[in-house]
Design a protein around this motif. Structure first.
Motif, PDB file in Angstrom:
ATOM      1  N   LEU A 242      34.903  26.817 -23.118  1.00  0.00           N
ATOM      2  CA  LEU A 242      35.511  26.969 -21.789  1.00  0.00           C
ATOM      3  C   LEU A 242      35.425  25.643 -21.039  1.00  0.00           C
ATOM      4  O   LEU A 242      34.358  25.037 -20.966  1.00  0.00           O
ATOM      5  CB  LEU A 242      34.783  28.055 -20.981  1.00  0.00           C
ATOM      6  N   THR A 243      36.558  25.200 -20.529  1.00  0.00           N
ATOM      7  CA  THR A 243      36.576  24.013 -19.677  1.00  0.00           C
ATOM      8  C   THR A 243      36.996  24.442 -18.272  1.00  0.00           C
ATOM      9  O   THR A 243      37.911  25.252 -18.121  1.00  0.00           O
ATOM     10  CB  THR A 243      37.584  22.970 -20.206  1.00  0.00           C
ATOM     11  N   LEU A 244      36.318  23.910 -17.265  1.00  0.00           N
ATOM     12  CA  LEU A 244      36.747  24.146 -15.887  1.00  0.00           C
ATOM     13  C   LEU A 244      37.417  22.869 -15.399  1.00  0.00           C
ATOM     14  O   LEU A 244      36.841  21.780 -15.496  1.00  0.00           O
ATOM     15  CB  LEU A 244      35.540  24.480 -14.999  1.00  0.00           C
ATOM     16  N   GLU A 245      38.634  22.994 -14.902  1.00  0.00           N
ATOM     17  CA  GLU A 245      39.331  21.821 -14.391  1.00  0.00           C
ATOM     18  C   GLU A 245      39.167  21.767 -12.876  1.00  0.00           C
ATOM     19  O   GLU A 245      39.539  22.712 -12.169  1.00  0.00           O
ATOM     20  CB  GLU A 245      40.820  21.881 -14.761  1.00  0.00           C
ATOM     21  N   VAL A 246      38.608  20.678 -12.388  1.00  0.00           N
ATOM     22  CA  VAL A 246      38.460  20.497 -10.939  1.00  0.00           C
ATOM     23  C   VAL A 246      39.163  19.199 -10.536  1.00  0.00           C
ATOM     24  O   VAL A 246      39.327  18.307 -11.355  1.00  0.00           O
ATOM     25  CB  VAL A 246      36.974  20.413 -10.509  1.00  0.00           C
ATOM     26  N   THR A 247      39.575  19.118  -9.297  1.00  0.00           N
ATOM     27  CA  THR A 247      40.209  17.877  -8.847  1.00  0.00           C
ATOM     28  C   THR A 247      39.166  16.983  -8.192  1.00  0.00           C
ATOM     29  O   THR A 247      38.092  17.441  -7.803  1.00  0.00           O
ATOM     30  CB  THR A 247      41.343  18.147  -7.848  1.00  0.00           C
ATOM     31  N   GLU A 248      39.533  15.719  -8.049  1.00  0.00           N
ATOM     32  CA  GLU A 248      38.589  14.772  -7.444  1.00  0.00           C
ATOM     33  C   GLU A 248      38.179  15.197  -6.047  1.00  0.00           C
ATOM     34  O   GLU A 248      37.032  15.018  -5.651  1.00  0.00           O
ATOM     35  CB  GLU A 248      39.238  13.393  -7.339  1.00  0.00           C
ATOM     36  N   SER A 249      39.114  15.784  -5.298  1.00  0.00           N
ATOM     37  CA  SER A 249      38.790  16.120  -3.913  1.00  0.00           C
ATOM     38  C   SER A 249      37.664  17.145  -3.866  1.00  0.00           C
ATOM     39  O   SER A 249      36.859  17.147  -2.934  1.00  0.00           O
ATOM     40  CB  SER A 249      40.029  16.632  -3.181  1.00  0.00           C
ATOM     41  N   VAL A 250      37.591  18.008  -4.884  1.00  0.00           N
ATOM     42  CA  VAL A 250      36.514  18.992  -4.938  1.00  0.00           C
ATOM     43  C   VAL A 250      35.167  18.280  -4.874  1.00  0.00           C
ATOM     44  O   VAL A 250      34.248  18.696  -4.180  1.00  0.00           O
ATOM     45  CB  VAL A 250      36.597  19.824  -6.246  1.00  0.00           C
ATOM     46  N   ILE A 251      35.083  17.177  -5.603  1.00  0.00           N
ATOM     47  CA  ILE A 251      33.810  16.467  -5.672  1.00  0.00           C
ATOM     48  C   ILE A 251      33.596  15.609  -4.423  1.00  0.00           C
ATOM     49  O   ILE A 251      32.536  15.626  -3.811  1.00  0.00           O
ATOM     50  CB  ILE A 251      33.763  15.596  -6.942  1.00  0.00           C
ATOM     51  N   MET A 252      34.641  14.904  -4.007  1.00  0.00           N
ATOM     52  CA  MET A 252      34.458  13.940  -2.922  1.00  0.00           C
ATOM     53  C   MET A 252      34.297  14.601  -1.550  1.00  0.00           C
ATOM     54  O   MET A 252      33.662  14.052  -0.671  1.00  0.00           O
ATOM     55  CB  MET A 252      35.638  12.956  -2.878  1.00  0.00           C
ATOM     56  N   ASP A 253      34.892  15.792  -1.365  1.00  0.00           N
ATOM     57  CA  ASP A 253      34.791  16.429  -0.056  1.00  0.00           C
ATOM     58  C   ASP A 253      33.355  16.803   0.278  1.00  0.00           C
ATOM     59  O   ASP A 253      32.958  16.810   1.439  1.00  0.00           O
ATOM     60  CB  ASP A 253      35.657  17.712  -0.007  1.00  0.00           C
ATOM     61  N   ASN A 254      32.617  17.174  -0.729  1.00  0.00           N
ATOM     62  CA  ASN A 254      31.263  17.656  -0.472  1.00  0.00           C
ATOM     63  C   ASN A 254      30.396  17.343  -1.687  1.00  0.00           C
ATOM     64  O   ASN A 254      29.957  18.234  -2.412  1.00  0.00           O
ATOM     65  CB  ASN A 254      31.335  19.172  -0.247  1.00  0.00           C
ATOM     66  N   PRO A 255      30.152  16.050  -1.888  1.00  0.00           N
ATOM     67  CA  PRO A 255      29.567  15.607  -3.159  1.00  0.00           C
ATOM     68  C   PRO A 255      28.233  16.274  -3.490  1.00  0.00           C
ATOM     69  O   PRO A 255      28.008  16.637  -4.642  1.00  0.00           O
ATOM     70  CB  PRO A 255      29.387  14.102  -2.967  1.00  0.00           C
ATOM     71  N   ASP A 256      27.395  16.479  -2.485  1.00  0.00           N
ATOM     72  CA  ASP A 256      26.056  16.996  -2.804  1.00  0.00           C
ATOM     73  C   ASP A 256      26.126  18.343  -3.488  1.00  0.00           C
ATOM     74  O   ASP A 256      25.559  18.555  -4.556  1.00  0.00           O
ATOM     75  CB  ASP A 256      25.204  17.110  -1.530  1.00  0.00           C
ATOM     76  N   ILE A 257      26.861  19.276  -2.837  1.00  0.00           N
ATOM     77  CA  ILE A 257      26.949  20.629  -3.382  1.00  0.00           C
ATOM     78  C   ILE A 257      27.701  20.615  -4.703  1.00  0.00           C
ATOM     79  O   ILE A 257      27.308  21.244  -5.680  1.00  0.00           O
ATOM     80  CB  ILE A 257      27.661  21.567  -2.389  1.00  0.00           C
ATOM     81  N   ALA A 258      28.835  19.882  -4.715  1.00  0.00           N
ATOM     82  CA  ALA A 258      29.679  19.889  -5.904  1.00  0.00           C
ATOM     83  C   ALA A 258      28.912  19.355  -7.111  1.00  0.00           C
ATOM     84  O   ALA A 258      28.910  19.964  -8.182  1.00  0.00           O
ATOM     85  CB  ALA A 258      30.937  19.059  -5.666  1.00  0.00           C
ATOM     86  N   LEU A 259      28.227  18.248  -6.923  1.00  0.00           N
ATOM     87  CA  LEU A 259      27.530  17.643  -8.056  1.00  0.00           C
ATOM     88  C   LEU A 259      26.426  18.558  -8.570  1.00  0.00           C
ATOM     89  O   LEU A 259      26.246  18.726  -9.773  1.00  0.00           O
ATOM     90  CB  LEU A 259      26.959  16.262  -7.669  1.00  0.00           C
ATOM     91  N   ARG A 260      25.723  19.199  -7.622  1.00  0.00           N
ATOM     92  CA  ARG A 260      24.634  20.081  -8.050  1.00  0.00           C
ATOM     93  C   ARG A 260      25.186  21.255  -8.868  1.00  0.00           C
ATOM     94  O   ARG A 260      24.697  21.567  -9.949  1.00  0.00           O
ATOM     95  CB  ARG A 260      23.876  20.605  -6.829  1.00  0.00           C
TER      96      ARG A 260
ATOM     97  N   ASP B  60      44.169  15.854 -12.486  1.00  0.00           N
ATOM     98  CA  ASP B  60      45.054  15.041 -11.631  1.00  0.00           C
ATOM     99  C   ASP B  60      44.454  13.675 -11.340  1.00  0.00           C
ATOM    100  O   ASP B  60      44.620  13.141 -10.237  1.00  0.00           O
ATOM    101  CB  ASP B  60      45.348  15.753 -10.300  1.00  0.00           C
ATOM    102  N   PHE B  61      43.757  13.087 -12.314  1.00  0.00           N
ATOM    103  CA  PHE B  61      43.081  11.821 -12.040  1.00  0.00           C
ATOM    104  C   PHE B  61      44.097  10.728 -11.697  1.00  0.00           C
ATOM    105  O   PHE B  61      45.111  10.558 -12.359  1.00  0.00           O
ATOM    106  CB  PHE B  61      42.228  11.370 -13.233  1.00  0.00           C
ATOM    107  N   GLY B  62      43.776   9.968 -10.646  1.00  0.00           N
ATOM    108  CA  GLY B  62      44.648   8.882 -10.235  1.00  0.00           C
ATOM    109  C   GLY B  62      45.414   9.198  -8.967  1.00  0.00           C
ATOM    110  O   GLY B  62      45.980   8.318  -8.337  1.00  0.00           O
ATOM    111  N   THR B  63      45.419  10.460  -8.572  1.00  0.00           N
ATOM    112  CA  THR B  63      46.182  10.816  -7.364  1.00  0.00           C
ATOM    113  C   THR B  63      45.268  10.921  -6.144  1.00  0.00           C
ATOM    114  O   THR B  63      45.738  10.957  -5.022  1.00  0.00           O
ATOM    115  CB  THR B  63      46.884  12.185  -7.529  1.00  0.00           C
ATOM    116  N   GLY B  64      43.981  10.990  -6.377  1.00  0.00           N
ATOM    117  CA  GLY B  64      43.071  11.215  -5.244  1.00  0.00           C
ATOM    118  C   GLY B  64      42.284   9.971  -4.914  1.00  0.00           C
ATOM    119  O   GLY B  64      42.835   8.889  -4.780  1.00  0.00           O
ATOM    120  N   TYR B  65      41.016  10.142  -4.810  1.00  0.00           N
ATOM    121  CA  TYR B  65      40.158   9.033  -4.379  1.00  0.00           C
ATOM    122  C   TYR B  65      39.991   8.001  -5.481  1.00  0.00           C
ATOM    123  O   TYR B  65      39.907   6.824  -5.224  1.00  0.00           O
ATOM    124  CB  TYR B  65      38.788   9.559  -3.982  1.00  0.00           C
TER     125      TYR B  65
END
Ligand code: G
Ligand code: G
Ligand code: MN
Length: 449
Positions: A305-323, A339-344
């Protein structure tokens, strides 16, 4: 065209000429505003508001009360649409509003919803309290009419359509072709969509270039709404994300995709499955606990199983997302950055991100054959990703030349229309069964789905 002959007495009382006069005044104002819109190269919207069940107001509260409501309506409409350049009664219980300088037709469903809400707020007329229901349609200059008469005709035709089709209780099929559906309409329908079985997952293959075999299937949700017809994910995922609906959708998608991986796509070495998840799915860590048991129930190994997340998911709230991503990875589930390359695209984050896979956005891949800048970027991204032990997926591969180019650059996986669009489960299974790598690597067009 007349929309109602609900209350001939009232018409007589107000004087039929009043209705006619209103209509002519409105057309004159509309013509003048169209001139301005033309010179300014702007859009303009004509909105029609048709009051429903007006006869019952007359019957239950008296005609005097009905008259008063009709007299107050233009004022109410002006209160809601402050920008309106004209508001007129066009006939019986039909009102027209002109909105000049419409920056985006996507705003019209919002205006329509405001009107609907305003009319639903109780109106006090003498000792009566009245709430109104309406049908609303709109037509936009220049797309749907170049003259005042044409615009009015378009909007009136839509009104007839709406009445005949009896769209739920209030109907705003405002300019579906330009704007998509109204946000509230999508949200309302979406609430029951899962229970009604209206959502379906389609699957698009990701091909591993090392052995040219289908390695995975990305699950992409489709919604066939009984009320709205086919609604694209980019129309409703955003709406779902603004409410809590996205969590339900994701949970459903994960359960469905895991079951399908187990039952249909394959066991053991068969293709794995990828599910798109949104920010709030990641921030709310219940997904972590649930996943473990759902995978166990279906006997699917987490690495399938792979979960696809966008960069904004991580950058908007890095602490929670990374954990939480870290927790998911500890389960053994793979994480892809979509969608790498379209966000941050903050490369500095690369080394700390708990991800396994990087999906280069299709906007780079679609043009790389013609645009050497894109090809250089794609090459750089692939090399960088490999430095950090990430595998690279190129999405949007539409032809064999791009496929070969990516292969030469050392890309790991490809996904795109060259292989297949997203297919319903049964068709996807058939596609897998019929898959022959050679067919996609020759210059001849690949076999049709
Ligand atoms: O399938 P399509 O072609 O139209 O997808 C459009 C967008 O919708 C993509 O960016 C995709 O990531 C997103 N999407 C598709 N299915 C899902 C889903 O199940 N959940 C979430 N969160 N996004 C999805
Ligand atoms: O989750 P993501 O944003 O990656 O969603 C994939 C989207 O890309 C879907 O909308 C899907 O329909 C679309 N897509 C998949 N393959 C191709 C392709 O080869 N070309 C184009 N233009 N779009 C594609
Ligand atoms: Mn995706």
């Amino acid at each position: 065209m007349t929309f109602s002959s609900d209350f001939p007495d009232l018409l007589a009382e107000l004087g039929e000429s009043e209705g006619r006069g209103g209509r002519q005044r409105f057309l004159d104002a509309l013509t003048a505003d169209i001139q301005i819109a033309m010179m300014q190269a702007e859009r303009l919207a004509l909105v029609l508001v048709d009051i429903r069940k007006f006869m019952s107001i007359n019957l239950s509260h008296g005609y005097a009360c009905g008259d008063e409501v009709l007299l107050r309506l233009p004022g109410l409409l002006k209160e809601v649409i402050r920008k309106a350049s004209a508001v007129e009664r066009l006939g019986d219980n039909l009102f027209g509003v002109v909105i000049p300088a419409v920056s985006s037709p996507a705003l019209l469903p919002i205006a329509a919803e405001k009107i609907r809400r305003k009319l639903q707020t109780p109106l006090h007329v003498s000792d009566h309290t009245i709430t109104l229901e309406c049908h609303i349609t709109a037509a936009v200059y220049p797309e749907e009419g170049q003259t005042a008469d044409d615009l009015l005709l378009t909007a009136e035709r839509m009104l007839v359509d709406v009445k005949l089709r009896k769209f739920s209780d209030v109907a705003i099929p405002v300019l579906m072709q330009h704007t998509g559906r109204a946000r509230w309409q999508i949200e309302r329908q979406l609430r029951g969509a899962i229970d009604r079985g209206e959502l379906e997952l389609f699957y698009q293959p990701k091909i591993r270039l090392r052995d040219r075999q289908p390695a995975s299937a990305e699950a992409l949700v489709r919604w066939n709404s009984s009320e709205l017809g086919m609604v694209r994910p980019d129309e409703f995922i955003g709406v779902a994300e603004e409410s809590s609906l996205i969590n339900q959708i994701t949970e459903w998608a994960l359960r469905t995709a895991i079951r399908v991986r187990s039952e249909i796509i394959g066991r053991g070495d068969g293709p794995s499955v990828a599910v798109n998840v949104s920010a709030s799915d990641i921030y709310d860590c219940s997904i972590v606990h649930n996943l473990e048991s759902v995978l166990a129930i279906w006997g699917v190994a987490p690495e399938h199983l792979t979960l696809e997340v966008t960069e904004s998911v991580i950058m908007d709230n890095p602490d929670i997302a990374l954990r939480n991503l870290e927790l998911l990875r500890k389960l053994g589930v793979k994480i892809a950055l979509d969608d790498f390359g379209t966000g941050y695209s903050s490369l500095a984050y690369f080394k700390t991100l708990p991800i396994d896979e990087l999906k280069i956005d299709k906007s780079f891949i679609l043009n790389m054959r013609q645009d050497s800048d894109d090809a250089v970027l794609v090459e750089a991204i692939i090399n960088l990703a490999h430095q950090f032990n990430l595998s690279v997926v190129a999405e949007g591969v539409e032809d064999v030349q791009t496929l070969r180019q990516l292969d030469a650059l050392g890309c790991d996986y490809v996904q795109g229309y060259h292989f297949s669009q997203a297919l319903p489960q049964a068709k996807f299974s058939a596609w897998l069964d019929a898959y022959r790598a050679d067919a996609y690597w020759s210059e001849a067009p690949p076999p049709a789905d």
